[in-house]
Scaffold this motif. Sequence first.
Motif, PDB file in Angstrom:
ATOM      1  N   LYS A   1       1.592 -16.871 -10.533  1.00 53.91           N
ATOM      2  CA  LYS A   1       0.586 -16.496 -11.747  1.00 53.91           C
ATOM      3  C   LYS A   1       1.017 -15.654 -12.745  1.00 53.91           C
ATOM      4  N   LYS A   2       2.217 -14.813 -12.525  1.00 57.34           N
ATOM      5  CA  LYS A   2       2.826 -13.928 -13.298  1.00 57.34           C
ATOM      6  C   LYS A   2       1.760 -12.528 -13.499  1.00 57.34           C
ATOM      7  N   GLU A   3       1.114 -12.239 -12.446  1.00 57.25           N
ATOM      8  CA  GLU A   3       0.285 -11.067 -12.591  1.00 57.25           C
ATOM      9  C   GLU A   3       0.430  -9.874 -11.447  1.00 57.25           C
ATOM     10  N   ILE A   4      -0.015  -8.702 -11.925  1.00 55.71           N
ATOM     11  CA  ILE A   4       0.159  -7.652 -10.919  1.00 55.71           C
ATOM     12  C   ILE A   4      -1.347  -6.970 -11.074  1.00 55.71           C
ATOM     13  N   CYS A   5      -1.823  -6.832 -10.076  1.00 56.61           N
ATOM     14  CA  CYS A   5      -3.002  -5.995  -9.849  1.00 56.61           C
ATOM     15  C   CYS A   5      -2.921  -4.948  -8.935  1.00 56.61           C
ATOM     16  N   THR A   6      -3.354  -3.576  -9.493  1.00 57.59           N
ATOM     17  CA  THR A   6      -3.195  -2.525  -8.782  1.00 57.59           C
ATOM     18  C   THR A   6      -4.584  -1.745  -8.544  1.00 57.59           C
ATOM     19  N   TYR A   7      -4.934  -1.411  -7.369  1.00 52.98           N
ATOM     20  CA  TYR A   7      -6.081  -0.614  -7.378  1.00 52.98           C
ATOM     21  C   TYR A   7      -5.321   1.034  -6.836  1.00 52.98           C
ATOM     22  N   THR A   8      -6.274   1.771  -7.352  1.00 56.57           N
ATOM     23  CA  THR A   8      -5.974   3.166  -7.068  1.00 56.57           C
ATOM     24  C   THR A   8      -7.118   3.933  -7.066  1.00 56.57           C
ATOM     25  N   ARG A   9      -6.951   4.922  -5.945  1.00 53.30           N
ATOM     26  CA  ARG A   9      -8.240   5.671  -5.600  1.00 53.30           C
ATOM     27  C   ARG A   9      -7.517   6.964  -4.875  1.00 53.30           C
TER      28      ARG A   9
ATOM     29  N   ASN B   1      -3.532  20.035  -4.806  1.00 50.18           N
ATOM     30  CA  ASN B   1      -2.722  18.785  -4.497  1.00 50.18           C
ATOM     31  C   ASN B   1      -3.938  17.807  -3.858  1.00 50.18           C
ATOM     32  N   VAL B   2      -3.714  16.561  -4.326  1.00 40.29           N
ATOM     33  CA  VAL B   2      -4.654  15.637  -3.998  1.00 40.29           C
ATOM     34  C   VAL B   2      -3.861  14.326  -3.345  1.00 40.29           C
ATOM     35  N   SER B   3      -4.283  13.614  -2.514  1.00 35.11           N
ATOM     36  CA  SER B   3      -3.554  12.294  -2.004  1.00 35.11           C
ATOM     37  C   SER B   3      -4.349  11.202  -2.794  1.00 35.11           C
ATOM     38  N   VAL B   4      -3.518  10.066  -3.087  1.00 31.28           N
ATOM     39  CA  VAL B   4      -3.927   9.029  -3.814  1.00 31.28           C
ATOM     40  C   VAL B   4      -3.365   7.665  -3.285  1.00 31.28           C
ATOM     41  N   ILE B   5      -4.276   6.775  -2.773  1.00 33.72           N
ATOM     42  CA  ILE B   5      -3.890   5.405  -2.396  1.00 33.72           C
ATOM     43  C   ILE B   5      -3.864   4.721  -3.567  1.00 33.72           C
ATOM     44  N   GLU B   6      -2.622   3.876  -3.136  1.00 32.33           N
ATOM     45  CA  GLU B   6      -2.472   2.685  -4.267  1.00 32.33           C
ATOM     46  C   GLU B   6      -2.049   1.452  -3.738  1.00 32.33           C
ATOM     47  N   GLU B   7      -3.091   0.467  -4.056  1.00 29.52           N
ATOM     48  CA  GLU B   7      -2.675  -0.911  -3.414  1.00 29.52           C
ATOM     49  C   GLU B   7      -2.496  -1.713  -4.500  1.00 29.52           C
ATOM     50  N   SER B   8      -1.523  -2.642  -4.356  1.00 32.95           N
ATOM     51  CA  SER B   8      -1.172  -3.729  -5.195  1.00 32.95           C
ATOM     52  C   SER B   8      -0.681  -5.259  -4.813  1.00 32.95           C
ATOM     53  N   ILE B   9      -1.040  -6.075  -5.525  1.00 30.06           N
ATOM     54  CA  ILE B   9      -0.733  -7.376  -5.282  1.00 30.06           C
ATOM     55  C   ILE B   9      -0.035  -8.015  -6.270  1.00 30.06           C
TER      56      ILE B   9
ATOM     57  N   LYS C   1       0.790  -1.188   0.251  1.00 36.55           N
ATOM     58  CA  LYS C   1       0.277   0.072   0.086  1.00 36.55           C
ATOM     59  C   LYS C   1       0.939   1.132  -0.016  1.00 36.55           C
ATOM     60  N   ARG C   2       0.633   2.231  -1.036  1.00 38.18           N
ATOM     61  CA  ARG C   2       1.487   3.474  -1.025  1.00 38.18           C
ATOM     62  C   ARG C   2       0.458   4.503  -1.030  1.00 38.18           C
ATOM     63  N   VAL C   3       1.107   5.852  -0.716  1.00 38.99           N
ATOM     64  CA  VAL C   3       0.231   7.101  -0.585  1.00 38.99           C
ATOM     65  C   VAL C   3       1.363   7.763  -1.510  1.00 38.99           C
ATOM     66  N   LEU C   4       0.590   8.456  -2.652  1.00 34.42           N
ATOM     67  CA  LEU C   4       1.035   9.336  -3.482  1.00 34.42           C
ATOM     68  C   LEU C   4       0.452  10.598  -3.362  1.00 34.42           C
ATOM     69  N   THR C   5       1.155  11.874  -3.675  1.00 32.56           N
ATOM     70  CA  THR C   5       0.683  13.311  -3.525  1.00 32.56           C
ATOM     71  C   THR C   5       1.019  13.754  -5.012  1.00 32.56           C
ATOM     72  N   LYS C   6      -0.169  14.143  -5.732  1.00 30.19           N
ATOM     73  CA  LYS C   6      -0.045  14.587  -7.042  1.00 30.19           C
ATOM     74  C   LYS C   6      -0.654  16.214  -7.050  1.00 30.19           C
ATOM     75  N   THR C   7      -0.230  16.738  -8.028  1.00 28.50           N
ATOM     76  CA  THR C   7      -0.908  18.085  -8.245  1.00 28.50           C
ATOM     77  C   THR C   7      -2.271  17.745  -9.297  1.00 28.50           C
ATOM     78  N   ASN C   8      -3.191  18.627  -8.909  1.00 26.27           N
ATOM     79  CA  ASN C   8      -4.499  18.311  -9.456  1.00 26.27           C
ATOM     80  C   ASN C   8      -4.868  19.605 -10.361  1.00 26.27           C
ATOM     81  N   ARG C   9      -4.770  19.707 -11.494  1.00 25.70           N
ATOM     82  CA  ARG C   9      -5.037  20.775 -12.537  1.00 25.70           C
ATOM     83  C   ARG C   9      -6.671  20.605 -12.613  1.00 25.70           C
ATOM     84  N   MET C  10      -7.201  21.800 -12.533  1.00 26.43           N
ATOM     85  CA  MET C  10      -8.681  21.873 -12.833  1.00 26.43           C
ATOM     86  C   MET C  10      -8.753  23.068 -13.937  1.00 26.43           C
ATOM     87  N   PRO C  11      -9.881  22.889 -14.690  1.00 26.42           N
ATOM     88  CA  PRO C  11     -10.146  23.712 -15.538  1.00 26.42           C
ATOM     89  C   PRO C  11     -10.828  25.107 -14.789  1.00 26.42           C
TER      90      PRO C  11
END
Length: 230
Positions: free
Chosen positions: A95-103, A82-90, A61-71
């Motif tokens: 099986k040779k598979e990576i699954c990421t969930y981001t919100r 700026n907005v914070s994003v959670i990235e969870e991965s398995i 589980k990772r936390v990313l901070t990103k800029t958030n451009r708006m019109p």
Amino acid sequence: METELEKIVTMKYYEGSSTLKFPWEQVARGLWQRYPNPESLHVLSEDTVARKVVDNKLHSKRVLTKTNRMPKWGERLINTRNVSVIEESIVDPEKKEICTYTRNVGLTKVMTCVEKVVYKPCPENSQWTVAERKAWIDSKIFGLGYAIQKFGLERYKKNIQKTNLGFSFALNRLFPVIDTPAESSHIHHLTLEERKQRLKDAARETAKRAKELAQEKAGPIYAACEGVRS
């Protein structure tokens, strides 16, 4: 009252796939080192907050901070860039598979974007990796929800190309291709040097933006401390 089915129907949905011309094993290693890159200057910081192995699968589980451009019209609704994003991965090596969930966990009342990406070996070429994407975009702003969802979907689709270019850049840096002909090798060397320079520039820009973000956060904290003293 709006039912759960009605909420799903009103959401914007995206589904598509893209190909990374690198083996799955390299993609699995490069996933944690894809920032910074010249195509992702909006990513200010990344932190791993949890990691464990369950049934031979790596859960992170990772936390990313990103800029958030708006019109322009969106600037009236949002007073932060700026907005914070959670990235969870398995990662499943068997099986040779990576699954990421981001919100996103910030600005959720204005717009939410939930993304699922599955990386697995490409059926047409075992030395390539296919990324299968699904995304759900929603907004709870009364009267503007549809417009915000539409804007979010279009921006998401545009960002996919940048995401792929940025990831490929990071993979090229980690796993450079060495050509045998002298001329081709020379051209590749120049390209690699150019890429290294672009990476340095991206790192400087990211550090600069992260510093600005820290200063923005420090302002309210300092003001609060002064209030306590007085």
